[in-house]
Scaffold this active site. Structure first.
Site, PDB file in Angstrom:
ATOM      1  N   GLY A  45      38.239  42.121  40.911  1.00 33.58           N
ATOM      2  CA  GLY A  45      37.959  40.758  40.464  1.00 33.58           C
ATOM      3  C   GLY A  45      36.490  40.460  40.226  1.00 33.58           C
ATOM      4  CB  SER A  87      36.974  44.989  37.058  1.00 35.14           C
ATOM      5  OG  SER A  87      36.582  44.033  38.027  1.00 35.14           O
ATOM      6  CE  LYS A 127      44.454  40.602  42.689  1.00 33.28           C
ATOM      7  NZ  LYS A 127      43.051  40.860  42.848  1.00 33.28           N
ATOM      8  CG  HIS A 174      45.741  44.041  47.235  1.00 30.82           C
ATOM      9  ND1 HIS A 174      44.664  43.204  47.398  1.00 30.82           N
ATOM     10  CD2 HIS A 174      45.705  44.471  45.950  1.00 30.82           C
ATOM     11  CE1 HIS A 174      44.017  43.120  46.237  1.00 30.82           C
ATOM     12  NE2 HIS A 174      44.628  43.885  45.351  1.00 30.82           N
ATOM     13  CG  ASN A 205      48.276  42.332  42.797  1.00 25.15           C
ATOM     14  OD1 ASN A 205      49.099  41.477  43.115  1.00 25.15           O
ATOM     15  ND2 ASN A 205      47.245  42.656  43.562  1.00 25.15           N
ATOM     16  CD  GLU A 221      43.706  47.705  43.552  1.00 28.83           C
ATOM     17  OE1 GLU A 221      43.875  47.335  42.390  1.00 28.83           O
ATOM     18  OE2 GLU A 221      43.980  47.010  44.543  1.00 28.83           O
ATOM     19  CD  GLU A 235      42.964  40.136  46.452  1.00 22.48           C
ATOM     20  OE1 GLU A 235      44.127  39.767  46.222  1.00 22.48           O
ATOM     21  OE2 GLU A 235      42.170  40.479  45.556  1.00 22.48           O
TER      22      GLU A 235
HETATM   23  P1  PGA Z   1      41.496  42.848  39.227  1.00 21.40           P
HETATM   24  O1  PGA Z   1      42.421  43.046  40.523  1.00 21.40           O
HETATM   25  O2  PGA Z   1      42.111  43.658  38.115  1.00 21.40           O
HETATM   26  O3  PGA Z   1      41.537  41.368  38.949  1.00 21.40           O
HETATM   27  O4  PGA Z   1      40.140  43.339  39.578  1.00 21.40           O
HETATM   28  C1  PGA Z   1      42.975  44.304  40.817  1.00 21.40           C
HETATM   29  C2  PGA Z   1      43.785  44.235  42.083  1.00 21.40           C
HETATM   30  O5  PGA Z   1      43.415  43.515  43.026  1.00 21.40           O
HETATM   31  O6  PGA Z   1      44.835  44.892  42.187  1.00 21.40           O
END
Ligand code: PGA
Length: 252
Positions: free
Chosen positions: A173, A213, A11, A95, A9, A167, A97
């Protein structure tokens, strides 16, 4: 036997030029993934979807979001027919976000998913609890709602085109990993809810990913869990070397 899925992903990262380089450099990875029965894909920004598809046709290329209408006065949005026109048949939905920064509710996710599925797309539905929910023991209750509302009105046939990505929001992140046991516990919980909502066979067929992560050095921990079928990876999917390490290490 369920297949494995590694999905990056991106983003709001990578320009068209950067995405093009990634697409070209990742061509050999597609063969490697195929030989191991792994589905491999990335979710670039809208701007880079066509470019990535063009330069690496074997890679699954997914949108990060869609609108549930075909067209209209929805400034800044992109619809399913627009994506299908450029050969995009996958999308992420819900997601964290999108939920947290853009106010997407379970109900909105449901409308988007019904639209995408009706149009023959595959959907990666993201679920997961906030850190506050986790601290207060509400993880399963939150996920239950996300599934009940998000997947309402769908048939078992639709579910075959849905991937669930678990998630935990506190892990995205942040470098704060959920334990592999927690990932497995929630993956089973999701499978049980799917069985209740649909049927045992469809539940067993559904791919469930872990995300938050995930890095080359921990991907195997998650993938060694029987109900975790793959990973949705943000930061570590942005360069091709790390993406290749994720693939190599998940196969170990
Ligand atoms: P990350 O993001 O691996 O940077 O923690 C995962 C995601 O948001 O899908």
């Amino acid at each position: 036997m369920r297949k494995k899925l590694l999905l990056g992903n991106w983003k709001m990262n990578l320009t068209i030029a950067e995405a093009t380089k990634f697409a070209q450099a990742s061509i050999p990875l597609v063969e490697k993934a195929k030989a191991a029965n792994v589905l491999l894909g990335v979710a670039p920004t809208y701007l880079s979807l066509a470019t990535v598809k063009q330069h690496n046709p074997g890679l699954i290329v997914s949108a990060q979001n869609i609108h549930f209408e075909n067209n209209g006065a929805f400034t800044g949005e992109i619809s399913v027919p627009m994506l299908k026109e450029i050969g995009i048949h996958w999308t992420l939905i819900g997601h964290s976000e999108r939920r947290n920064y853009f106010g997407e509710t379970n109900l909105i996710c449901n409308k988007k998913m019904l639209k995408a599925l009706t149009e023959g797309m595959t959907v990666v539905y993201c679920v997961g609890e906030s850190s506050d929910d986790y601290d207060h023991g509400r993880t399963k209750a939150v996920i239950r709602d996300q599934l009940l509302v998000g997947l309402a009105g769908m048939t078992a046939e639709h579910l075959q085109h849905v991937v669930i990505a678990y998630e935990p929001v506190w892990s995205i992140g942040t470098g704060k990993n959920a334990s592999k046991e927690h990932a497995q516990d929630i993956a089973i919980y999701i499978r049980e809810r799917l069985e209740e909502m649909f049927n045992a066979e469809s539940s067993q067929k559904t791919l469930i990913l872990y995300g938050g992560s995930v890095k080359p050095n921990n991907i195997k921990d998650y993938l060694s869990q029987p109900d975790v079928d793959g990973a949705l990876v943000g930061g570590a999917s942005l360069n091709v070397t790390s993406f290749e390490e994720l693939l190599t290490n998940m196969l170990r």
